[in-house]
Design an enzyme around this catalytic site. Structure first.
Site, PDB file in Angstrom:
ATOM      1  N   GLU A 178       8.890 -21.633   7.355  1.00 22.32           N
ATOM      2  CA  GLU A 178       9.119 -20.758   8.506  1.00 22.32           C
ATOM      3  C   GLU A 178      10.198 -21.306   9.441  1.00 22.32           C
ATOM      4  O   GLU A 178      10.773 -20.564  10.245  1.00 22.32           O
ATOM      5  CB  GLU A 178       7.826 -20.526   9.288  1.00 22.32           C
ATOM      6  CG  GLU A 178       7.311 -21.715  10.047  1.00 22.32           C
ATOM      7  CD  GLU A 178       6.124 -21.333  10.939  1.00 22.32           C
ATOM      8  OE1 GLU A 178       6.127 -21.780  12.107  1.00 22.32           O
ATOM      9  OE2 GLU A 178       5.239 -20.607  10.486  1.00 22.32           O
ATOM     10  N   GLU A 214       0.806  -1.220   0.000  1.00 19.86           N
ATOM     11  CA  GLU A 214       0.000   0.000   0.000  1.00 19.86           C
ATOM     12  C   GLU A 214       0.840   1.271   0.000  1.00 19.86           C
ATOM     13  O   GLU A 214       0.316   2.358  -0.240  1.00 19.86           O
ATOM     14  CB  GLU A 214      -0.932   0.005   1.223  1.00 19.86           C
ATOM     15  CG  GLU A 214      -2.024  -1.050   1.187  1.00 19.86           C
ATOM     16  CD  GLU A 214      -3.016  -0.835   0.056  1.00 19.86           C
ATOM     17  OE1 GLU A 214      -3.182   0.320  -0.385  1.00 19.86           O
ATOM     18  OE2 GLU A 214      -3.605  -1.834  -0.405  1.00 19.86           O
TER      19      GLU A 214
END
Length: 309
Positions: free
Chosen positions: A125, A94
């Site tokens: 992960e 954004e």
């Protein structure tokens, strides 16, 4: 210590985390009506702002440090896995449309890469070596800032990335939802938002994810305010990429300058659809080239370009 013993110890540590606990208040949620379950989740979510408020001094200190690096030409990198990584991807994505930043200024690095942005990529992960390699691939250095996100505060990919970033001299921030985590120990700035057990035990996409997004909103937005990409409370550096944003740009120009719609639209077009330039043109009565020169001299800060106006 054998591999089996290490694995057992890791599982024991994970089970002790607040975010992994089963809260007895939610023990029979499957028996609730949909409306009652929605109320239960809403009430649980309502506790998140207070948990974030409790660590605002730590958040502010981290933001000041991040903004300082960015002001000196550095970059911001978020590092996460799973939900935390996807929150980071969304926040970073954004920044260019909202603040007209270069796509390289704020980026998210997620365990598993692009494939993990839209779904789980199992096992990534836990790959600490990949976290270290990611920092090398990004050429992280002393001018940069790295924010590691992990609700548990122990995700190997994230912890290793933050450790490596700090070794390289970068500013490091650890954002987790538990107390005294490995991630906090690895980072220069620790932010521990203690949201407690989830409505669905261990599902840290819930309160933990919400808390992380709250903090990411602050990090990116306040850093951009500090860089002069917001004037008053207007996103004056946004990209005018469609008709809705063009209408918003004209409205901003009118509200800032008091100009009528026709004058605002004319200035916006002459400015190359750059709100800041259009505002300077109207406020100072100068052409686009002169307005851009003033903005450049003021390092892009609209308040500086306008001077005492």
């Amino acid at each position: 210590m054998s591999e089996t013993t290490e694995r057992l110890e890791a599982r024991t540590q994970l089970a002790a985390l607040a975010t992994e606990q089963a809260d007895p208040r939610f023990a029979e949620i499957e028996r609730l009506s949909t409306l009652d379950l929605a109320r239960t989740m809403n009430e649980a979510d309502a506790s998140v702002p207070a948990a974030v408020a409790a660590v605002l001094p730590e958040v502010a200190a981290a933001i000041d440090a991040v903004a300082d690096r960015l002001a000196k030409g550095g970059r911001l990198r978020y590092v996460g896995a799973g939900t935390a990584g996807r929150m980071a991807v969304m926040d970073a994505a954004e920044c260019p449309p909202t603040f007209s930043t270069d796509p390289e200024l704020v980026k998210a690095i997620i365990a598993g890469g692009k494939a993990a942005e839209g779904g789980a990529v199992e096992g990534t992960e836990d790959d600490a070596a990949a976290g270290v390699a990611a920092m090398a691939a990004e050429r992280i250095g002393p001018e940069d800032a790295v924010v590691g996100l992990a609700a548990s505060g122990r995700t190997p990919f994230v912890v290793a990335a933050v450790e490596e970033a700090r070794r390289r001299g970068a500013l490091t921030v650890g954002l987790s939802c538990n107390r005294d985590t490995r991630l906090s120990a690895a980072a220069e700035h620790r932010i521990e938002v203690e949201v407690g057990p989830e409505v669905v035990a261990g599902s840290t996409r819930l309160k933990s994810g919400t808390a992380q997004k709250f903090v990411l909103n602050m990090i990116s937005t306040i850093s951009m305010v500090r860089l002069g990409k917001v004037y008053r409370n207007y996103m004056v550096d946004m990209r005018v990429a469609n008709s809705k944003l063009a209408a918003r740009a004209v409205r901003m120009i009118r509200e800032i300058t008091g100009a009528d719609a026709e004058a605002a639209e004319t200035a916006l077009a002459a400015s190359g659809e750059h709100v800041k330039t259009a505002v300077v043109m109207l406020e100072l009565g100068i052409d686009a080239a002169a307005a851009k020169a003033r903005l450049e001299a003021a390092e892009g800060r609209l308040s500086g370009a306008l001077g005492a106006v």
